[in-house]
Design an enzyme around this catalytic site. Structure first.
Site, PDB file in Angstrom:
ATOM      1  N   LYS A 111       0.850  -1.211   0.000  1.00 35.06           N
ATOM      2  CA  LYS A 111       0.000   0.000   0.000  1.00 35.06           C
ATOM      3  C   LYS A 111       0.878   1.250   0.000  1.00 35.06           C
ATOM      4  O   LYS A 111       0.666   2.171  -0.789  1.00 35.06           O
ATOM      5  CB  LYS A 111      -0.916  -0.014   1.233  1.00 35.06           C
ATOM      6  CG  LYS A 111      -1.974   1.074   1.202  1.00 35.06           C
ATOM      7  CD  LYS A 111      -2.765   1.172   2.486  1.00 35.06           C
ATOM      8  CE  LYS A 111      -3.623  -0.033   2.765  1.00 35.06           C
ATOM      9  NZ  LYS A 111      -4.679   0.249   3.772  1.00 35.06           N
ATOM     10  N   LYS A 113       2.105  -3.987  10.927  1.00 35.39           N
ATOM     11  CA  LYS A 113       0.757  -4.105  11.483  1.00 35.39           C
ATOM     12  C   LYS A 113       0.882  -4.731  12.857  1.00 35.39           C
ATOM     13  O   LYS A 113       1.781  -5.539  13.109  1.00 35.39           O
ATOM     14  CB  LYS A 113      -0.104  -5.005  10.596  1.00 35.39           C
ATOM     15  CG  LYS A 113      -1.592  -4.820  10.778  1.00 35.39           C
ATOM     16  CD  LYS A 113      -2.124  -3.658   9.971  1.00 35.39           C
ATOM     17  CE  LYS A 113      -3.603  -3.439  10.198  1.00 35.39           C
ATOM     18  NZ  LYS A 113      -4.141  -2.361   9.370  1.00 35.39           N
ATOM     19  N   SER A 142      -9.615   8.688  10.009  1.00 34.03           N
ATOM     20  CA  SER A 142      -9.199   8.705   8.603  1.00 34.03           C
ATOM     21  C   SER A 142     -10.301   8.223   7.654  1.00 34.03           C
ATOM     22  O   SER A 142     -10.044   8.005   6.467  1.00 34.03           O
ATOM     23  CB  SER A 142      -7.954   7.835   8.428  1.00 34.03           C
ATOM     24  OG  SER A 142      -8.210   6.529   8.912  1.00 34.03           O
ATOM     25  N   THR A 153     -10.192   7.956   3.506  1.00 36.96           N
ATOM     26  CA  THR A 153     -10.199   6.584   2.964  1.00 36.96           C
ATOM     27  C   THR A 153     -11.353   6.438   1.976  1.00 36.96           C
ATOM     28  O   THR A 153     -11.187   5.901   0.862  1.00 36.96           O
ATOM     29  CB  THR A 153     -10.317   5.552   4.101  1.00 36.96           C
ATOM     30  OG1 THR A 153      -9.185   5.699   4.955  1.00 36.96           O
ATOM     31  CG2 THR A 153     -10.356   4.133   3.558  1.00 36.96           C
ATOM     32  N   ASN A 156      -9.560  -4.342   3.647  1.00 37.08           N
ATOM     33  CA  ASN A 156      -8.225  -4.881   3.353  1.00 37.08           C
ATOM     34  C   ASN A 156      -8.338  -6.364   3.018  1.00 37.08           C
ATOM     35  O   ASN A 156      -9.243  -7.045   3.479  1.00 37.08           O
ATOM     36  CB  ASN A 156      -7.326  -4.730   4.584  1.00 37.08           C
ATOM     37  CG  ASN A 156      -6.915  -3.287   4.814  1.00 37.08           C
ATOM     38  OD1 ASN A 156      -6.396  -2.633   3.908  1.00 37.08           O
ATOM     39  ND2 ASN A 156      -7.154  -2.777   6.003  1.00 37.08           N
TER      40      ASN A 156
END
Ligand SMILES: NC(=O)c1ccc[n+]([C@@H]2O[C@H](COP(=O)([O-])OP(=O)(O)OC[C@H]3O[C@@H](n4cnc5c(N)ncnc54)[C@H](O)[C@@H]3O)[C@@H](O)[C@H]2O)c1
Length: 369
Positions: free
Chosen positions: A92, A104, A170, A174, A284
Site C-alpha cells: 500500500k 501491522k 481517517s 479513505t 483490506n
C-alpha cells in the site's frame, strides 16, 4: 511490568518447521517470496496484554500500520492476520508513493471487555521498545482516543485526536480514495465519467462505508447497502432516504460491488454468483485466495486492488508525519484515482490482472530503492 519481548525473525520464511510442515511464515507464496523483517510478540501478565507486531519491510521507511484489537480465536489466527496485513501495508505504501514501510499490530482480546488504559499503556511501551521501526495507527477495534493513550508512552504513533496534534479519524479520506478509484474503474469499464446512474452495492456501512454512500448519493448513483448491524443501516437510510437496504448483496442486480466490511469476501464461489462488473471498496485483503484475482478477470469483472483504493488513511497519516497541510493531503488522496486508472490500463495492455499489475508497481519501487 513483566513483559517478554521475543524476536521471532531468526528463522527465514522458506525454512520448514522441524516436523517438516511449511510453518506459519509460509502461509502463502507472497509471504514466502517476501519474508518479514521482524515479528515480535509481547505478553504482559500485569495488564493481560497479548500483542504481536509484524514488521514486514522498512525498505522505503519505518513500517507503518494500524493496531487491530480483536478477539482472535487463537494466537495462530492473530499471527496470520498480522503477517498478511503488514505485507499488504508494504504494498500500500509503495503504490501510494509514501516513504513508509509496512507493518501491522494485533492485540488479542475483545476490546469491549479487556481494553483498559493500563493495557494500552503497556502496548505503547511495547511500540516504543522498537525504537521507531514500527509506527502505529488505528484499525478495527482501536480509535483516535485509544491512540492518545498509547501516545503517552511512545512517540511512534499517528492518527491521534486533533486535541493532541493528531490528524484524527481517517474514514473520510479513505472513502474519498475509494470513490476516486471507483470513478477510474467506471471510466475503464463503461467509459463513464463516474458512478452516476450505476447501481452500487455497499457492503458494510460503518465509518468508511457510510462516507462512501454519501459521495455516491451526491454523484447520482443508485445505492443499495447491507450490514450485519441494523443500527448502522438505519442511520444510513435516515440520512439518505433514496438508499435501499438488502439482506446481503447476493440476490441484488448491481453494477459495482463495494466491500467495506471485513476482508476475504471475494471467494471463488462468491465470484461465480457476482453480478457486478466492477469491484472497488475499502476493506483490506478482499481476496480469500490469490487465485480470485484471475477468476474475477476471467468473468470480465474489473477489480480495483484493495490496497490501491483504500490508501487514503495511510496518505493522511503520512502527511501528518511530514507536517503537510490538509488541502495538499486531500489532493494526494484524490490522485489515487489517476493511479488506479494507470494500473487498470497497464493490466489491460499487458494482458494481466489489476492485482498483478499493482503488485508489479509496488515491487518495482521497493526493489529499486
Ligand atoms: N477506517 C479507515 O480509515 C480504513 C482505512 C483502510 C482500510 N479500512 C478497512 O475498511 C473496512 C471498513 O472500515 P471502517 O473503519 O468503516 O470499519 P467499521 O467497523 O466502522 O465498519 C465496518 C462495518 O462492517 C459491518 N460488517 C461487519 N461484518 C459484516 C458482514 N459480514 N456483512 C456486512 N457488514 C458487515 C459492521 O457492522 C460495520 O458497520 C475495514 O475492513 C477496514 O480495515 C479502513
Amino acid at each position: 511490568m513483566t513483559a517478554t519481548l521475543t524476536r521471532m525473525d531468526q528463522r527465514t520464511s522458506t525454512e520448514p518447521d522441524t516436523d517438516g510442515s511449511p510453518g506459519v511464515f509460509a502461509g502463502s507464496a507472497r509471504l514466502t517470496d517476501r519474508p518479514h523483517e521482524q515479528v515480535v510478540h509481547m505478553a504482559d501478565a500485569e495488564t493481560g496484554l497479548r500483542a504481536i507486531i509484524a514488521i514486514h519491510s522498512t525498505t522505503l521507511g519505518p513500517a507503518l500500520g494500524g493496531t487491530r484489537f480483536y478477539p482472535f480465536p487463537t494466537e495462530a489466527a492473530a499471527l496470520d492476520d498480522a503477517l498478511r496485513l503488514s505485507l499488504g501495508m508494504t504494498y500500500k505504501s509503495a503504490v501510494a508513493g509514501a516513504d513508509l514501510g509496512g507493518g501491522k499490530a494485533v492485540i488479542i482480546g475483545d476490546p469491549a471487555a479487556v481494553k483498559t488504559e493500563a493495557l494500552l499503556g503497556a502496548y505503547g511501551r511495547f511500540v516504543e521498545a522498537l525504537g521507531g521501526r514500527y509506527i502505529t495507527a488505528a484499525d478495527v477495534g482501536t480509535d483516535a482516543s485509544d491512540l492518545d493513550v498509547i501516545g503517552r508512552h511512545t512517540d511512534h504513533v499517528v492518527g491521534c485526536t486533533a486535541g493532541v496534534g493528531g490528524s484524527g479519524d481517517s474514514s473520510y479520506l479513505t472513502a474519498l480514495g475509494v470513490y476516486e478509484s471507483m470513478r477510474a474503474g467506471a471510466r475503464h469499464v463503461w467509459g463513464a465519467d463516474g458512478p452516476g446512474g450505476l447501481t452500487v452495492g455497499v457492503e458494510g456501512v460503518g465509518k468508511v462505508g457510510s462516507e462512501l454512500v454519501r459521495m455516491l448519493v451526491d454523484a447520482g448513483a443508485d445505492v443499495v447497502v447491507t450490514d450485519v448491524n441494523a443500527a448502522a443501516v438505519g442511520a444510513v437510510l435516515e440520512r439518505f432516504p433514496g438508499v435501499r437496504a438488502a439482506d446481503g448483496l447476493g440476490g441484488e442486480r448491481i453494477d459495482v460491488y463495494a466491500p467495506c466490511a471485513l476482508g476475504g469476501t471475494l471467494t471463488p464461489g462468491g465470484v461465480d454468483g457476482l453480478d457486478a462488473r466492477l469491484v472497488c471498496g475499502s476493506s483490506n485483503n478482499q481476496l480469500s485466495d490469490a487465485c480470485v484475482d484471475t477468476l474475477l478477470a476471467t468473468r470480465g469483472i474489473t477489480w480495483v486492488p484493495d490496497y490501491l483504493a483504500n490508501a487514503g488513511g495511510l496518505i493522511q497519516v503520512a502527511g501528518e508525519r511530514a507536517g503537510d497541510d490538509g488541502a495538499l493531503v486531500e489532493s494526494r488522496v484524490r490522485a489515487i484515482g489517476g493511479r488506479a486508472a494507470q494500473i487498470l490500463d497497464r493490466a489491460r495492455a499487458e494482458g494481466t490482472t489489476p492485482g498483478h499489475a499493482a503488485d508489479k508497481v509496488a515491487e518495482e519501487r521497493i526493489d529499486g530503492a
